[in-house]
Enzyme design. Structure first.
Site, PDB file in Angstrom:
ATOM      1  N   SER A  42      10.682 -28.758 -37.130  1.00  0.00           N
ATOM      2  CA  SER A  42      10.633 -28.650 -38.592  1.00  0.00           C
ATOM      3  C   SER A  42       9.780 -29.819 -39.081  1.00  0.00           C
ATOM      4  O   SER A  42      10.278 -30.883 -39.409  1.00  0.00           O
ATOM      5  CB  SER A  42      12.040 -28.706 -39.185  1.00  0.00           C
ATOM      6  N   HIS A 162      16.494 -25.422 -35.597  1.00  0.00           N
ATOM      7  CA  HIS A 162      16.921 -25.962 -34.298  1.00  0.00           C
ATOM      8  C   HIS A 162      17.922 -25.077 -33.563  1.00  0.00           C
ATOM      9  O   HIS A 162      18.454 -25.462 -32.529  1.00  0.00           O
ATOM     10  CB  HIS A 162      17.531 -27.359 -34.487  1.00  0.00           C
ATOM     11  N   GLU A 171      21.099 -29.907 -39.971  1.00  0.00           N
ATOM     12  CA  GLU A 171      21.897 -30.861 -39.189  1.00  0.00           C
ATOM     13  C   GLU A 171      23.158 -31.275 -39.938  1.00  0.00           C
ATOM     14  O   GLU A 171      23.093 -31.693 -41.096  1.00  0.00           O
ATOM     15  CB  GLU A 171      21.054 -32.112 -38.883  1.00  0.00           C
ATOM     16  N   GLU A 212      19.331 -29.923 -30.457  1.00  0.00           N
ATOM     17  CA  GLU A 212      19.707 -31.340 -30.448  1.00  0.00           C
ATOM     18  C   GLU A 212      21.114 -31.555 -29.892  1.00  0.00           C
ATOM     19  O   GLU A 212      21.730 -32.601 -30.121  1.00  0.00           O
ATOM     20  CB  GLU A 212      19.552 -31.928 -31.850  1.00  0.00           C
ATOM     21  N   ASP A 249      21.187 -33.148 -42.781  1.00  0.00           N
ATOM     22  CA  ASP A 249      19.730 -33.020 -42.936  1.00  0.00           C
ATOM     23  C   ASP A 249      19.477 -31.568 -43.325  1.00  0.00           C
ATOM     24  O   ASP A 249      19.600 -30.661 -42.480  1.00  0.00           O
ATOM     25  CB  ASP A 249      18.994 -33.368 -41.638  1.00  0.00           C
ATOM     26  N   GLU A 292      19.490 -35.944 -45.943  1.00  0.00           N
ATOM     27  CA  GLU A 292      18.051 -36.044 -45.637  1.00  0.00           C
ATOM     28  C   GLU A 292      17.348 -34.768 -46.097  1.00  0.00           C
ATOM     29  O   GLU A 292      17.912 -33.677 -46.003  1.00  0.00           O
ATOM     30  CB  GLU A 292      17.932 -36.211 -44.122  1.00  0.00           C
ATOM     31  N   ASP A 319      12.280 -37.449 -45.049  1.00  0.00           N
ATOM     32  CA  ASP A 319      11.696 -37.257 -43.707  1.00  0.00           C
ATOM     33  C   ASP A 319      10.358 -36.524 -43.874  1.00  0.00           C
ATOM     34  O   ASP A 319       9.303 -37.166 -43.935  1.00  0.00           O
ATOM     35  CB  ASP A 319      12.689 -36.467 -42.847  1.00  0.00           C
ATOM     36  N   LYS A 344       9.845 -41.759 -37.698  1.00  0.00           N
ATOM     37  CA  LYS A 344       9.523 -41.074 -36.432  1.00  0.00           C
ATOM     38  C   LYS A 344       8.114 -41.501 -36.056  1.00  0.00           C
ATOM     39  O   LYS A 344       7.161 -41.204 -36.788  1.00  0.00           O
ATOM     40  CB  LYS A 344       9.526 -39.569 -36.642  1.00  0.00           C
ATOM     41  N   HIS A 372      14.807 -39.593 -33.453  1.00  0.00           N
ATOM     42  CA  HIS A 372      14.213 -38.767 -32.387  1.00  0.00           C
ATOM     43  C   HIS A 372      13.493 -37.572 -33.020  1.00  0.00           C
ATOM     44  O   HIS A 372      13.476 -37.412 -34.237  1.00  0.00           O
ATOM     45  CB  HIS A 372      15.340 -38.260 -31.473  1.00  0.00           C
ATOM     46  N   LYS A 395      19.240 -41.816 -35.651  1.00  0.00           N
ATOM     47  CA  LYS A 395      19.771 -40.477 -35.357  1.00  0.00           C
ATOM     48  C   LYS A 395      19.030 -39.958 -34.146  1.00  0.00           C
ATOM     49  O   LYS A 395      17.812 -39.970 -34.082  1.00  0.00           O
ATOM     50  CB  LYS A 395      19.703 -39.549 -36.572  1.00  0.00           C
TER      51      LYS A 395
HETATM   52  C1  2PG Z   1      14.355 -33.833 -38.370  1.00  0.00           C
HETATM   53  C2  2PG Z   1      14.004 -33.769 -36.904  1.00  0.00           C
HETATM   54  C3  2PG Z   1      14.907 -34.496 -35.973  1.00  0.00           C
HETATM   55  P1  2PG Z   1      12.229 -32.161 -35.987  1.00  0.00           P
HETATM   56  O1  2PG Z   1      14.060 -32.910 -39.137  1.00  0.00           O
HETATM   57  O2  2PG Z   1      14.845 -34.847 -38.825  1.00  0.00           O
HETATM   58  O3  2PG Z   1      16.242 -34.195 -36.105  1.00  0.00           O
HETATM   59  O4  2PG Z   1      13.721 -32.478 -36.475  1.00  0.00           O
HETATM   60  O5  2PG Z   1      11.929 -33.072 -34.874  1.00  0.00           O
HETATM   61  O6  2PG Z   1      12.284 -30.700 -35.584  1.00  0.00           O
HETATM   62  O7  2PG Z   1      11.345 -32.376 -37.157  1.00  0.00           O
HETATM   63 MG    MG Z   2      14.691 -34.217 -40.927  1.00  0.00          MG
END
Ligand code: 2PG
Ligand code: MG
Length: 425
Positions: A42, A162, A171, A212, A249, A292, A319, A344, A372, A395
Site C-alpha cells: 500500500s 495485506h 492494521e 505482516e 493504520d 495512521e 505515512d 520508512k 518495516h 512498527k
Molecule cells: C504501511 C506499511 C507497513 P506497506 O502502510 O504502513 O505496515 O505497509 O509496506 O504495504 O506500505
Molecule cells: Mg501505513
C-alpha cells in the site's frame, strides 16, 4: 582509513516471495556487510521509485535492472571511499541519480548501497549498528539525541491490501505501553497474540495470517476486530487503556474513491467528514491512541479537519501522506496536518535523508515511528535505527513470522547487551 574495495549486488526474495535487491560491501581490510531492501504493497504515490524490470519474468517484478545499476553504475562511484562518510557517499548517489524521486537509478538500488555502507562502517569501528546511527545523527544534523528501545505497535489483525479478508482498515495494532521493559513488551504481545488466535478459532473464524503476521478473519465490521482484540487483552489478564493501547493504520488511500471512503465490510460510503466522525466514534469508545493514514493522502481538507478534532488526544501519523520526505513533511507542518510521521527508508532512498527527515520531525515536535514494509526480509537494520535515533516507537508487524520477529529479537539482544538504553514509555 578503510576503503570500499568491492560492491556486489544480487537479486534475492522478500517475505512475499517477490524479488528484491541485496548488496554486499567489502572493505580493503576484509570486513564485509550485507543489506536487503524491503518493499511496500500500500504505497504512497510520492514515494521514491522502486525500479522493477517490468518484463515477463516474475510477473514483471524482477529487479535485475536495479541490481545491474548497482554493479555497473553505482559501484564505481563508491569504490575507494571510507564507509564512515555516509553523508558524502549518499550525496554522490543522490547527485548521480539527479531526479527528485530517484527514478533514474531506482531507490531500491541506492538504498541497498546506503544500508550496506552503514553496516560496514559499524563493523569496521567494532561498534553496534545503533551506536553508529547515534553518531551519524550527530554528524549529519549537528544535534545530539538520546538512544532508547522503541515501544512497538504490533499488527495482530490484518486487513486491506495485506490480506484477502473483507476488513477495510489495514492494521489493528497493540501498544504494550504499561510494560516495564522490552522483555515484558514481548511477553505481553506474544500472550495476547496467542489468546487472539484461540478466541478466533473457538468463535469459528479463520486464524490464517496476512502479510505482516496478524490474523486475517472475515468480520462483519471493522469495530468487531477491535472488540476481539480487547477480549484477547483481557484474557491475558491485562487492562486495555492501562497496560495496552490500540493503534490503527487505516491506509485510507486504498479505500478512498476520490470522493468517499468506501467501507466494503460494512457496506458504507462515507464522505470525508462522515468518515472522521466514524473514527472519532471509535476513539471515544476504545483506547485508541494512534491512527495512521486515517485520511487519503490527497484529501488535505480531511486531514485538517481530523487534526483539529482528534490531534490533541490521538497520535495522527502520516505515512502515504509524508512518504518520509522532508519537503513534504515541512509542507504538512505548515498546513497543520497530522502530528507524527512514519519513517520508512525505502520511501526516500538513503540513510542520510531518513535521518534528515527525523531531525526535521524532532525540531517540529512531531513524533517519528520507524517502520518495516509489508514485504520484508531478514535484514534487521530498522531495529538499530530506531534505537540509535531514539525515535521511541517502531512498527514491525505481529509477534509472528521470522521477517517480523527478526527485528523484535534484535531489540531483545540490544536490551540484554546495553543496560543503559531503556524502553521508551
Ligand atoms: C504501511 C506499511 C507497513 P506497506 O502502510 O504502513 O505496515 O505497509 O509496506 O504495504 O506500505
Ligand atoms: Mg501505513
Amino acid at each position: 582509513m578503510p576503503k570500499i574495495s568491492e560492491v556486489n549486488a544480487i537479486q534475492v526474495f522478500d517475505s512475499r516471495g517477490i524479488p528484491t535487491v541485496s548488496c554486499k560491501i567489502t572493505l580493503d581490510n576484509g570486513i564485509s556487510a550485507f543489506s536487503m531492501v524491503p518493499s511496500g504493497a500500500s504505497t504512497g504515490s510520492k514515494e521514491a521509485l522502486e525500479l522493477r524490470d517490468n518484463e515477463e519474468n516474475y510477473h514483471g517484478k524482477g529487479v535485475l535492472k536495479a541490481v545491474s545499476n548497482i554493479n555497473n553504475k553505482l559501484a564505481p562511484l563508491v569504490l575507494g571511499k571510507d564507509p564512515i562518510n555516509q553523508f558524502e557517499i549518499d550525496q554522490i548517489l543522490i547527485d548521480y541519480d539527479g531526479t527528485d524521486d530517484k527514478s533514474k537509478i531506482g531507490a531500491n538500488s541506492i538504498l541497498a548501497i546506503s544500508l550496506a555502507i552503514s553496516q560496514a562502517a559499524a563493523k569496521d569501528q567494532n561498534i553496534y549498528l545503533h551506536e553508529h546511527f547515534l553518531n551519524l545523527y550527530k554528524n549529519i544534523t549537528g544535534d545530539s539525541i538520546k538512544p532508547s528501545i522503541p515501544m512497538p505497535m504490533f499488527n495482530i489483525l490484518n486487513g486491506g491490501e495485506h490480506a484477502d479478508n473483507n476488513i477495510d482498515i489495514q492494521e489493528f495494532m497493540i501498544i504494550p505501553k504499561g510494560a516495564k521493559n522490552f522483555s515484558e513488551v514481548m511477553k505481553w504481545s506474544s500472550e495476547i497474540y496467542h489468546n487472539l488466535k484461540n478466541i478466533l478459532q473457538s468463535s469459528g473464524f479463520s486464524s490464517s495470517v496476512g502479510d505482516e503476521g496478524g490474523f486475517a478473519p472475515n468480520l462483519k465490521t471493522n469495530e468487531e476486530a477491535i472488540k476481539l482484540i480487547l477480549e484477547a487483552i483481557e484474557s491475558s489478564n491485562l487492562k486495555p487503556g492501562i497496560d495496552i493501547n490500540i493503534a490503527l493504520d487505516c491506509a485510507a488511500s486504498e479505500f478512498f474513491d476520490g470522493k468517499n471512503y468506501i467501507l466494503r465490510s460494512e457496506n458504507k460510503e462515507l464522505s470525508s467528514s462522515e468518515f472522521i466522525n466514524y473514527l472519532e466514534g471509535l476513539v471515544n469508545k476504545y483506547p485508541i491512541s494512534s491512527i495512521e493514514d486515517a485520511i487519503d493522502e490527497n484529501d488535505i481538507d480531511g486531514w485538517k479537519l481530523i487534526t483539529e478534532k482528534l490531534g490533541e488526544k490521538c497520535q495522527l501519523v502520516g505515512d502515504d501522506l509524508f512518504v518520509t520526505n522532508e519537503k513534504i513533511l515541512i509542507k504538512g507542518i505548515h498546513e497543520k496536518i497530522a502530528n507524527s510521521i512514519l519513517i520508512k527508508f525505502n520511501q526516500v532512498g538513503t540513510i542520510t535523508e531518513t535521518i534528515q527527515t527525523i531531525h526535521c520531525a524532532n525540531n517540529n515536535k512531531f513524533e517519528s515511528i520507524i517502520s518495516h514494509r509489508s514485504g520484508e526480509t531478514e535484514d534487521t537494520t530498522i531495529a538499530d535505527l530506531a534505537v540509535g535515533l531514539g525515535v521511541g516507537q517502531i512498527k514491525t508487524g505481529a509477534p509472528c513470522r521470522s521477517e517480523r520477529i527478526a527485528k523484535y529479537n534484535r531489540l531483545l539482544w540490544i536490551e540484554n547487551e546495553s543496560s543503559n538504553i531503556l524502553l521508551n514509555e
